[in-house]
Design a protein around this motif. Structure first.
Motif, PDB file in Angstrom:
ATOM      1  N   UNK A  48       0.572  -1.058   0.113  1.00 38.33           N
ATOM      2  CA  UNK A  48       0.500   0.144   0.507  1.00 38.33           C
ATOM      3  C   UNK A  48       0.484   1.430   0.198  1.00 38.33           C
ATOM      4  N   UNK A  49      -0.063   2.396  -1.088  1.00 37.75           N
ATOM      5  CA  UNK A  49       1.035   3.672  -1.032  1.00 37.75           C
ATOM      6  C   UNK A  49       1.028   4.332   0.522  1.00 37.75           C
ATOM      7  N   UNK A  50      -0.008   4.304   0.847  1.00 36.77           N
ATOM      8  CA  UNK A  50      -0.422   4.133   2.400  1.00 36.77           C
ATOM      9  C   UNK A  50      -0.751   3.736   4.003  1.00 36.77           C
ATOM     10  N   UNK A  51      -1.721   2.994   4.786  1.00 35.14           N
ATOM     11  CA  UNK A  51      -2.728   2.558   5.107  1.00 35.14           C
ATOM     12  C   UNK A  51      -4.243   2.861   4.672  1.00 35.14           C
ATOM     13  N   UNK A  86      -6.630  12.236 -11.104  1.00 30.36           N
ATOM     14  CA  UNK A  86      -7.013  11.394 -10.369  1.00 30.36           C
ATOM     15  C   UNK A  86      -6.198  11.926  -8.724  1.00 30.36           C
ATOM     16  N   UNK A  87      -7.874  11.457  -8.373  1.00 30.54           N
ATOM     17  CA  UNK A  87      -6.936  11.106  -6.262  1.00 30.54           C
ATOM     18  C   UNK A  87      -8.025  10.832  -6.025  1.00 30.54           C
ATOM     19  N   UNK A  88      -7.237  10.387  -4.370  1.00 29.56           N
ATOM     20  CA  UNK A  88      -7.799   9.461  -3.689  1.00 29.56           C
ATOM     21  C   UNK A  88      -7.105   9.967  -2.513  1.00 29.56           C
ATOM     22  N   UNK A  89      -7.489  10.263  -0.999  1.00 26.44           N
ATOM     23  CA  UNK A  89      -6.690  10.875   0.333  1.00 26.44           C
ATOM     24  C   UNK A  89      -6.143  12.217   0.000  1.00 26.44           C
ATOM     25  N   UNK A 123      -1.832  12.279  -4.193  1.00 27.10           N
ATOM     26  CA  UNK A 123      -2.240  11.069  -3.261  1.00 27.10           C
ATOM     27  C   UNK A 123      -1.317  11.314  -2.356  1.00 27.10           C
ATOM     28  N   UNK A 124      -1.629  10.078  -1.366  1.00 27.19           N
ATOM     29  CA  UNK A 124      -0.604  10.254   0.165  1.00 27.19           C
ATOM     30  C   UNK A 124       0.431   9.035   0.254  1.00 27.19           C
ATOM     31  N   UNK A 167       1.751  11.692   3.721  1.00 26.03           N
ATOM     32  CA  UNK A 167       2.385  12.509   3.329  1.00 26.03           C
ATOM     33  C   UNK A 167       2.231  13.251   1.769  1.00 26.03           C
ATOM     34  N   UNK A 168       1.209  14.103   1.273  1.00 22.18           N
ATOM     35  CA  UNK A 168       0.594  14.511   0.113  1.00 22.18           C
ATOM     36  C   UNK A 168       1.480  14.654  -1.103  1.00 22.18           C
ATOM     37  N   UNK A 169       1.435  13.217  -2.077  1.00 22.25           N
ATOM     38  CA  UNK A 169       2.354  13.857  -3.406  1.00 22.25           C
ATOM     39  C   UNK A 169       1.516  13.889  -4.505  1.00 22.25           C
TER      40      UNK A 169
END
Length: 436
Positions: free
Chosen positions: A319-322, A377-380, A405-406, A410-412
């Motif tokens: 996962x990129x982020x939990x 595209x976006x998420x989080x 996304x995160x 952190x926002x990236x």
């Protein structure tokens, strides 16, 4: 549709007129209406047949060519099961050795058509008189099907023969109010969901269609809860009890994909491992060095079923982020998934570049690369794509896709290239020196 309107529509001349109409076009509807009235057709009949023509056109994605011989109500069409999904429902009953199905909330008859189409004997009921009449019309070609205007919960299942091992029941409770507002609380379904699944104490083979937004909490432990997507669009969830869940209980995802006019399906279920890759422990994504060469966005049915971690393992990723349903992997889709190319768990992207989110930095990056057409595209993240696109003010000739996304909190911004894009259309990755 009230019974009087339905009677007018089923008049021989009105029915012939409906079936003789050209394919529906909204811009021509008024002209056609005036022309038919000028020919002497009853204005009420003209309005009815044009409404049905419009609904048939709207129904084509769900019913294909069958829509041209059916009748619809707006609410009935909205809730009706797509035939490719209804066929999967019917196969469950066949595989369980069921030969008769009571469709307790038949609506316009979509699932009953699929049941009867595979040879099952069908008793279809609906509490609304006009809706039951519409279902009767739609099931007219199936002598195996009987439609009743009745409350399905009031059936005497023992006397009707549905409590034996060869009988099963199916229900698709109404999930909209009379005004069309969507109902999310299962207790407010019509009939209430707990009233329907209580029937499994009398009939072992019970199937219930529910909205895909149904929460996991409170679902019975003795059912298979399956979320279904068709060509990436999440369309429903189903609860299957007894012999209709031969592979056990728990949550699964059914991914249906259409290719060259043929629909194939893949069922994905948990691998039984509890830990989330990328969430804790040595696999945790601590910074952008944890990014692989690929980004995967799991199919919506996989996400709704809560199987993102399982998909991450199947894709050889993490996962990129939990808290975000994005997966990164060093493996391409063929090597990671190993399945049929057009039936995958996720939409894949090649990661070309990445940077911490910042408006000025992103604007400069895209302008340097002459980007004028941008897919966002976006998420989080709270960023609004439409607002961001205006702030970027791009005017170039190139095309790009970015993901907001995160990554480990952190926002990236990830600059990506869809894997399904033809190789000749893919942008050239930036030189290594330009990578952030």
């Amino acid at each position: 549709m009230d019974p009087a309107a339905l009677a007018k529509l089923l008049d021989q001349d009105a029915w012939a007129l409906l079936n003789a109409l050209p394919p529906y076009e909204e811009k021509l509807a008024m002209v056609l209406s005036e022309r038919l009235r000028a020919k002497g057709f009853d204005p009420d009949v003209v309005a009815l047949v044009l409404t049905q023509s419009r609904l048939r056109a709207k129904a084509e994605p769900k019913f294909g060519p069958f829509a041209d011989g059916m009748l619809f109500t707006p609410a009935g069409l909205e809730q009706a099961t797509r035939l490719v999904v209804a066929a999967r429902h019917a196969q469950r009953y066949l595989a369980a050795g069921i030969d008769r199905v009571a469709d307790l909330t038949c609506g316009i008859g979509a699932d009953s058509m699929a049941f009867a189409g595979v040879g099952l004997r069908v008793l279809a009921t609906d509490i609304d008189e006009a809706t039951a009449a519409v279902a009767t019309v739609n099931l007219r070609a199936f002598p195996e099907a009987v439609v009743r205007h009745a409350d399905g919960l009031s059936l005497d299942f023992e006397a009707e023969g549905y409590t034996s091992g060869s009988g099963g029941i199916y229900a698709d409770p109404a999930r909209r109010t009379s005004s069309g507002k969507r109902i999310f609380d299962p207790k407010a379904y019509a009939p209430a969901l707990d009233e329907v699944w209580a029937l499994r104490s009398r009939v072992p083979a019970v199937g219930i269609k529910v909205g895909p937004g149904i929460p996991h909490e409170g679902l019975p432990s003795d059912c298979e809860a399956q979320w279904v997507s068709v060509d990436g669009d999440v369309v429903e969830a189903g609860l299957w009890f007894g012999p209709l869940a031969p592979d056990g209980h728990g949550r699964t995802a059914l991914l249906l994909r259409t290719h060259d006019g043929q629909t194939a399906g893949r069922t994905f279920r948990s691998d039984g491992v509890d830990s989330l890759p990328g969430a804790t422990g040595p696999e945790s994504v601590s910074d952008t060095t944890g990014l692989g060469g690929y980004l995967y966005e799991p199919d919506g049915a996989v996400i709704r079923a809560g199987l993102v971690a399982d998909a991450a393992r199947a894709l050889g990723g993490r996962l990129l982020d939990p808290t975000i349903a994005y997966i990164t992997s060093d493996l391409g889709p063929e090597a990671a998934d190993g399945g049929t190319p057009d039936i995958s768990l996720a939409t894949g992207y090649r990661i070309l570049d990445t940077m911490p989110f910042g408006l000025k930095r992103l604007r400069s990056y895209l302008r340097e690369r002459d980007v004028g057409r941008l897919t966002i595209k976006k998420r989080g993240t709270a960023v609004t794509p439409e607002q961001l696109r205006g702030q970027l003010g791009l005017k170039g000739s190139a095309e790009a896709t970015i993901v907001l996304t995160r990554v480990a909190g952190a926002q990236h911004v990830l600059i990506v290239d869809p894997l399904d894009r033809p190789a000749t259309d893919r942008p050239t990755p930036p030189p290594a020196a330009e990578m952030e």
